[in-house]
Design a protein around this motif. Structure first.
Motif, PDB file in Angstrom:
ATOM      1  N   VAL A 408      27.643 -30.788 -24.697  1.00 45.24           N
ATOM      2  CA  VAL A 408      28.647 -30.914 -23.634  1.00 45.24           C
ATOM      3  C   VAL A 408      29.444 -29.615 -23.554  1.00 45.24           C
ATOM      4  O   VAL A 408      29.914 -29.113 -24.569  1.00 45.24           O
ATOM      5  CB  VAL A 408      29.603 -32.101 -23.904  1.00 45.24           C
ATOM      6  CG1 VAL A 408      30.401 -32.425 -22.649  1.00 45.24           C
ATOM      7  CG2 VAL A 408      28.831 -33.338 -24.351  1.00 45.24           C
ATOM      8  N   LYS A 409      29.564 -29.077 -22.319  1.00 47.93           N
ATOM      9  CA  LYS A 409      30.188 -27.765 -22.142  1.00 47.93           C
ATOM     10  C   LYS A 409      31.322 -27.851 -21.131  1.00 47.93           C
ATOM     11  O   LYS A 409      31.134 -28.417 -20.041  1.00 47.93           O
ATOM     12  CB  LYS A 409      29.152 -26.769 -21.639  1.00 47.93           C
ATOM     13  CG  LYS A 409      27.862 -26.795 -22.427  1.00 47.93           C
ATOM     14  CD  LYS A 409      26.822 -25.803 -21.950  1.00 47.93           C
ATOM     15  CE  LYS A 409      26.315 -26.036 -20.548  1.00 47.93           C
ATOM     16  NZ  LYS A 409      25.011 -25.380 -20.273  1.00 47.93           N
ATOM     17  N   PHE A 410      32.468 -27.298 -21.488  1.00 47.20           N
ATOM     18  CA  PHE A 410      33.628 -27.360 -20.601  1.00 47.20           C
ATOM     19  C   PHE A 410      34.140 -25.980 -20.227  1.00 47.20           C
ATOM     20  O   PHE A 410      34.251 -25.104 -21.088  1.00 47.20           O
ATOM     21  CB  PHE A 410      34.776 -28.109 -21.282  1.00 47.20           C
ATOM     22  CG  PHE A 410      34.458 -29.544 -21.577  1.00 47.20           C
ATOM     23  CD1 PHE A 410      34.488 -30.491 -20.556  1.00 47.20           C
ATOM     24  CD2 PHE A 410      34.120 -29.944 -22.864  1.00 47.20           C
ATOM     25  CE1 PHE A 410      34.189 -31.819 -20.836  1.00 47.20           C
ATOM     26  CE2 PHE A 410      33.823 -31.269 -23.139  1.00 47.20           C
ATOM     27  CZ  PHE A 410      33.855 -32.213 -22.124  1.00 47.20           C
ATOM     28  N   TRP A 411      34.479 -25.830 -18.951  1.00 54.53           N
ATOM     29  CA  TRP A 411      35.279 -24.681 -18.534  1.00 54.53           C
ATOM     30  C   TRP A 411      36.632 -25.230 -18.095  1.00 54.53           C
ATOM     31  O   TRP A 411      36.716 -26.049 -17.178  1.00 54.53           O
ATOM     32  CB  TRP A 411      34.635 -23.910 -17.378  1.00 54.53           C
ATOM     33  CG  TRP A 411      35.550 -22.802 -16.941  1.00 54.53           C
ATOM     34  CD1 TRP A 411      36.513 -22.858 -15.967  1.00 54.53           C
ATOM     35  CD2 TRP A 411      35.629 -21.481 -17.488  1.00 54.53           C
ATOM     36  NE1 TRP A 411      37.183 -21.667 -15.885  1.00 54.53           N
ATOM     37  CE2 TRP A 411      36.658 -20.792 -16.814  1.00 54.53           C
ATOM     38  CE3 TRP A 411      34.928 -20.805 -18.500  1.00 54.53           C
ATOM     39  CZ2 TRP A 411      37.003 -19.466 -17.113  1.00 54.53           C
ATOM     40  CZ3 TRP A 411      35.280 -19.493 -18.780  1.00 54.53           C
ATOM     41  CH2 TRP A 411      36.300 -18.833 -18.097  1.00 54.53           C
ATOM     42  N   LEU A 412      37.699 -24.811 -18.767  1.00 56.57           N
ATOM     43  CA  LEU A 412      39.046 -25.239 -18.417  1.00 56.57           C
ATOM     44  C   LEU A 412      39.654 -24.223 -17.459  1.00 56.57           C
ATOM     45  O   LEU A 412      39.826 -23.049 -17.825  1.00 56.57           O
ATOM     46  CB  LEU A 412      39.917 -25.384 -19.673  1.00 56.57           C
ATOM     47  CG  LEU A 412      39.850 -26.754 -20.361  1.00 56.57           C
ATOM     48  CD1 LEU A 412      38.441 -27.117 -20.761  1.00 56.57           C
ATOM     49  CD2 LEU A 412      40.781 -26.801 -21.575  1.00 56.57           C
ATOM     50  N   ALA A 413      39.961 -24.687 -16.258  1.00 57.08           N
ATOM     51  CA  ALA A 413      40.406 -23.771 -15.205  1.00 57.08           C
ATOM     52  C   ALA A 413      41.884 -23.970 -14.884  1.00 57.08           C
ATOM     53  O   ALA A 413      42.349 -25.097 -14.716  1.00 57.08           O
ATOM     54  CB  ALA A 413      39.573 -23.998 -13.947  1.00 57.08           C
ATOM     55  N   ILE A 414      42.615 -22.853 -14.824  1.00 55.79           N
ATOM     56  CA  ILE A 414      43.997 -22.890 -14.318  1.00 55.79           C
ATOM     57  C   ILE A 414      44.144 -21.782 -13.291  1.00 55.79           C
ATOM     58  O   ILE A 414      43.293 -20.891 -13.204  1.00 55.79           O
ATOM     59  CB  ILE A 414      45.033 -22.676 -15.452  1.00 55.79           C
ATOM     60  CG1 ILE A 414      44.687 -21.426 -16.283  1.00 55.79           C
ATOM     61  CG2 ILE A 414      45.114 -23.893 -16.361  1.00 55.79           C
ATOM     62  CD1 ILE A 414      45.733 -21.064 -17.323  1.00 55.79           C
ATOM     63  N   SER A 415      45.215 -21.829 -12.517  1.00 51.59           N
ATOM     64  CA  SER A 415      45.466 -20.774 -11.535  1.00 51.59           C
ATOM     65  C   SER A 415      46.129 -19.586 -12.229  1.00 51.59           C
ATOM     66  O   SER A 415      46.668 -19.716 -13.330  1.00 51.59           O
ATOM     67  CB  SER A 415      46.389 -21.298 -10.437  1.00 51.59           C
ATOM     68  OG  SER A 415      47.676 -21.539 -10.991  1.00 51.59           O
ATOM     69  N   GLN A 416      46.108 -18.448 -11.541  1.00 48.97           N
ATOM     70  CA  GLN A 416      46.757 -17.267 -12.116  1.00 48.97           C
ATOM     71  C   GLN A 416      48.263 -17.489 -12.287  1.00 48.97           C
ATOM     72  O   GLN A 416      48.859 -17.043 -13.258  1.00 48.97           O
ATOM     73  CB  GLN A 416      46.508 -16.042 -11.224  1.00 48.97           C
ATOM     74  CG  GLN A 416      45.165 -15.399 -11.511  1.00 48.97           C
ATOM     75  CD  GLN A 416      45.006 -14.066 -10.776  1.00 48.97           C
ATOM     76  OE1 GLN A 416      44.738 -14.068  -9.581  1.00 48.97           O
ATOM     77  NE2 GLN A 416      45.170 -12.966 -11.466  1.00 48.97           N
ATOM     78  N   ASP A 417      48.854 -18.208 -11.350  1.00 53.44           N
ATOM     79  CA  ASP A 417      50.295 -18.480 -11.445  1.00 53.44           C
ATOM     80  C   ASP A 417      50.604 -19.328 -12.675  1.00 53.44           C
ATOM     81  O   ASP A 417      51.555 -19.062 -13.404  1.00 53.44           O
ATOM     82  CB  ASP A 417      50.790 -19.215 -10.193  1.00 53.44           C
ATOM     83  CG  ASP A 417      50.774 -18.297  -8.981  1.00 53.44           C
ATOM     84  OD1 ASP A 417      50.583 -17.069  -9.173  1.00 53.44           O
ATOM     85  OD2 ASP A 417      50.940 -18.808  -7.851  1.00 53.44           O
ATOM     86  N   GLU A 418      49.793 -20.364 -12.854  1.00 50.30           N
ATOM     87  CA  GLU A 418      50.036 -21.237 -13.998  1.00 50.30           C
ATOM     88  C   GLU A 418      49.848 -20.458 -15.303  1.00 50.30           C
ATOM     89  O   GLU A 418      50.598 -20.633 -16.259  1.00 50.30           O
ATOM     90  CB  GLU A 418      49.074 -22.440 -13.946  1.00 50.30           C
ATOM     91  CG  GLU A 418      49.165 -23.395 -15.130  1.00 50.30           C
ATOM     92  CD  GLU A 418      50.525 -24.072 -15.287  1.00 50.30           C
ATOM     93  OE1 GLU A 418      51.299 -24.122 -14.295  1.00 50.30           O
ATOM     94  OE2 GLU A 418      50.819 -24.524 -16.417  1.00 50.30           O
ATOM     95  N   GLN A 419      48.858 -19.582 -15.307  1.00 50.14           N
ATOM     96  CA  GLN A 419      48.666 -18.795 -16.526  1.00 50.14           C
ATOM     97  C   GLN A 419      49.905 -17.959 -16.808  1.00 50.14           C
ATOM     98  O   GLN A 419      50.355 -17.889 -17.952  1.00 50.14           O
ATOM     99  CB  GLN A 419      47.440 -17.884 -16.389  1.00 50.14           C
ATOM    100  CG  GLN A 419      47.104 -17.185 -17.704  1.00 50.14           C
ATOM    101  CD  GLN A 419      45.939 -16.203 -17.582  1.00 50.14           C
ATOM    102  OE1 GLN A 419      45.956 -15.316 -16.735  1.00 50.14           O
ATOM    103  NE2 GLN A 419      44.942 -16.378 -18.427  1.00 50.14           N
TER     104      GLN A 419
END
Lengths: 497, 497
Positions: A408-419
């Motif tokens: 099982v493989k995950f990519w956790l995505a956030i926006s640049q602003d949230e980062q």
């Protein structure tokens, strides 16, 4: 495959004696170059019928070479699994570092040949196994492991005669006993047909089979010495490829046309309230606990890979998963810079060494995808290297899935602003400050490059055996529940197969 | 052991909340020092009755520390062996490198405690197991591995209550099931008596047991945080001992009085004629072949260590041995400079990692005796380090013997004149020239120092479990036969036990 080998090949004792000292000296000199360069390693695969002298060849090479950088890699009885792990694990485990030579009795050809002989594997299954091997060998070769594949050939009547002598001797060798069931007429007929497929599919430009007539010991050994010398010379010549210190490629600026980003399709506004979250996370944790304790899980295994932007919440998500698992049965591997033992081998070695036995869980905090993410973006590998990594990784995960592991493989995505918000928060809380490094700021500048790399990665490595799950991680609660639910779903589906 | 722990220990939520951020920050800062220094590692052993919160403590520390340098080391069911190897192998296997922290559930205390509880181990056997552990921990501490040993204490009534809750819950934890047989009245009585021996014998100045009252979660975690902080501070303080880069000791010139050399007692004139040799070597080879193929050997194992002067014939002797062994079941380990993974751990780690499963053979071409030979003579370790190595090595070999392995050690002795003849011969034959290095000439000058080191080594490490065999190697044939005969004798004696 054996046409020219059927001719008479002999070397008289005097000729051998006059040839040997020069051959030894040349072999040693080029072996020392190999050792000094530490750019590539060599695997010598020795195949052939029982009685053809595989052991004698081994002993001869031990006389001729510097044994301190020479290893014999053997594997147990041909049709058995090693330590509850996938078939390829034990080959990876013994892989010598660059600069050394490994000699293999019982290579990856053994199992398919054995199964083919016994009729457990049909023709098409065998062909497909050979194709898997060809890709595996191509990866090894490209990653610094050269292959010398030797097939000792005996005339059928001579082979029969020697086999009889072996099986009737007072000290019957155990290996002969184990293989005895392969020596029936039908089995040998199937094996002889299989030889054609082996030659056709796995005799590649970089690793052709070397058929060596084995009827005469002196001729056999002199021939093997010569092909080995030639191979070592090619490996150590200037310009021979090495995965160590490749020419770095300049980081490519994405072209002016807007490129499609798979991450832009995610709805990052998805949220979970605290109460709902607590109820749901507890539910998913109990599903995972139950699944990993089920007796059927003992024949499976779980491999998790976490990737994502910096500060996307990988660690805190792993912590929630950790609580659902029996600490005796899982281990987390944070992937940072490789050690020198790891750097001296193909890049997948450092992951193979951590593949757990069946019934266990391995969690990788960053993973083998570093090859097509940070190493690609930072120009640490050549486009050729990361370009072929997609297929290599698909093969790797396919081998795990084939062996019953759930990947099982995950990519956790956030926006640049949230980062940016999370970076700022990390700076303000003393015990979180360590999580922020100058590198994180540098990575931020490469956001578009990472988006392109992620998109290509997901496109090219989301397979049926090991699909990617993209996780909207702007809201940590939403992300954690989605991750745990995905794991639970995949586990339950696998266990009900 | 538990007197003060029986008092009421509580911490209210508000006090915990106000204390936590400072504790976290301090813990992280000192962990980073540990990581940067790479001088020592820490093992945190967490013991205590089921229900005392071992898992919760683990989770808390995962929240507080940098998890990338934190590992959990757990071991399977308490009374089972790991992968057919000696009991200590699995602890060595998971040992984190310097700079990291490992948390252990199920440490080396588990098996003796379990066996004591079940009555399989009497009082005196238990005491002797604790003494073994004390010496093992002293070695770890001296070699850079600090220990924090935590015992979670629960009042007996509270322990009973929690155990009941655990065993009656819908999700019975597998670990509780496995340990269930330990929870009878008799078993617990024995365990409670055992606690006194544990405290008395294994609470040392460098690794005392920390008894932590576990009735209140906040108090428990805050206490553990504090003792951990204190431990990490002591480990990272200036002047804390580290086995890495010790102050080298000047090479000591032997004093003017003639010292006794055990090697001078050997009759180096012993010889074998070619015919006798060929007959005898074949005979000894067949004895070894037969012994290692015997079904009883599957429960044993063979560990061979070869030491000797340069050019004494170690490699060529190993080659004769090799021919007697099934290549699938043995491996030769030439010992040269350690890798970085090896250098980041106690020196015995690199040998433990190669200890084979039962039924196998490991041949070490040079060995752990390097500590008291080359490292001593060259001043690479302090007199304190090589001085205690004799006892550490005896313990190591004792553990192997205890697990059923046959340990055979050879010193191959030649005279200085014979060494000079062989050096000259090596120079004159092209394919032997590589065996001669400038270091060999330097070592020659230190002959008297080596004689003294060998004499002390043989005196102090020739044990009943693993005696030294001194081999008169002036005549190669005589030496080979003596080595193979010794191996055959030891094997046959062990198999007929």
């Amino acid at each position: 495959m054996f046409e020219s080998a059927k001719l008479e090949h002999r070397l008289d004792k005097a000729a051998f004696k006059s040839l040997e000292p020069g051959l030894r000296e040349n072999l040693l000199n080029v072996q020392f170059q190999l050792i000094d360069q530490k750019r590539r390693s060599l695997l010598v695969l020795i195949h052939g019928p029982d009685g053809a002298g595989k052991g004698a060849v081994l002993n001869r090479l031990y006389e001729w070479l510097d044994v301190r950088k020479l290893e014999t890699l053997t594997h147990d009885a041909p049709c058995r699994d090693d330590a509850g792990r996938p078939a390829m694990w034990s080959y990876w485990r013994g892989l010598p570092p660059f600069g050394e030579i490994g000699m293999m009795l019982g290579s990856w050809y053994h199992r398919p040949m054995c199964e083919r002989a016994l009729g457990k594997l049909g023709r098409s299954g065998f062909v497909s196994a050979m194709e898997d091997i060809r890709r595996f060998e191509a990866m090894l070769h490209a990653e610094g492991v050269s292959l010398l594949k030797i097939w000792l050939y005996l005339e059928p009547e001579e082979a029969n005669r020697r086999l009889k002598a072996l099986t009737q001797g007072a000290y019957q060798r155990p290996v002969v006993r184990e293989w005895a069931e392969l020596h029936g007429a039908k089995e040998r007929q199937r094996l002889s047909l299989a030889a054609e497929d082996i030659a056709r599919i796995t005799s590649t430009d970089f690793a052709p089979w070397q058929v060596v007539p084995a009827g005469d010991d002196a001729y056999r050994d002199a021939t093997i010495g010569s092909v080995l010398l030639e191979k070592l010379r090619a490996m150590t010549a200037d310009g021979a490829g090495s995965p160590v210190h490749p020419t770095p490629s300049p980081t490519r600026v994405p072209n002016a046309l807007p490129t499609f980003s798979i991450l832009s399709t995610l709805d990052l506004s998805q949220k979970l309230e605290k109460d709902t979250y607590e109820e749901q996370i507890a539910h998913e944790q109990s599903r995972i606990t139950r699944a990993t304790r089920a007796p059927q899980f003992d024949d499976r295994g779980l491999i998790l890979a976490f990737e994502g932007s910096d500060a996307a919440g990988k660690s805190s998500t792993i912590m929630r998963l950790r609580r659902a698992l029996d600490p005796r049965r899982f281990r987390v591997y944070p992937i940072a810079a490789p050690t020198d033992e790891e750097q001296a081998r193909p890049y997948l070695w450092r992951f193979w060494r951590h593949i757990p036995a069946r019934g266990r869980v391995a969690i990788f905090d960053r993973s083998w995808y570093g090859r097509v993410l940070v190493e690609r973006v930072e120009g640490l590998v050549t486009p050729e290297q990361w370009g072929r990594a997609y297929g290599e990784i698909n093969d790797f995960e396919g081998q795990l899935a084939e062996a019953g592991y759930v990947v099982v493989k995950f990519w956790l995505a956030i926006s640049q602003d949230e980062q940016m918000r999370r970076f700022a928060q990390r700076e303000s809380i003393p015990y979180k400050r360590f999580k922020l490094t100058p590198e994180d700021w540098r990575n931020r500048e490469k956001w578009p490059l990472y988006e392109a790399a992620v998109t290509e990665m997901v496109d090219r490595t989301s397979t049926r055996a090991a699909p990617w799950t993209l996780v909207e991680a702007e809201d940590k609660r939403f992300a954690r529940v989605k991750v745990l639910r995905t794991v639970a779903d995949r586990l339950e589906a696998a266990l009900s197969e």
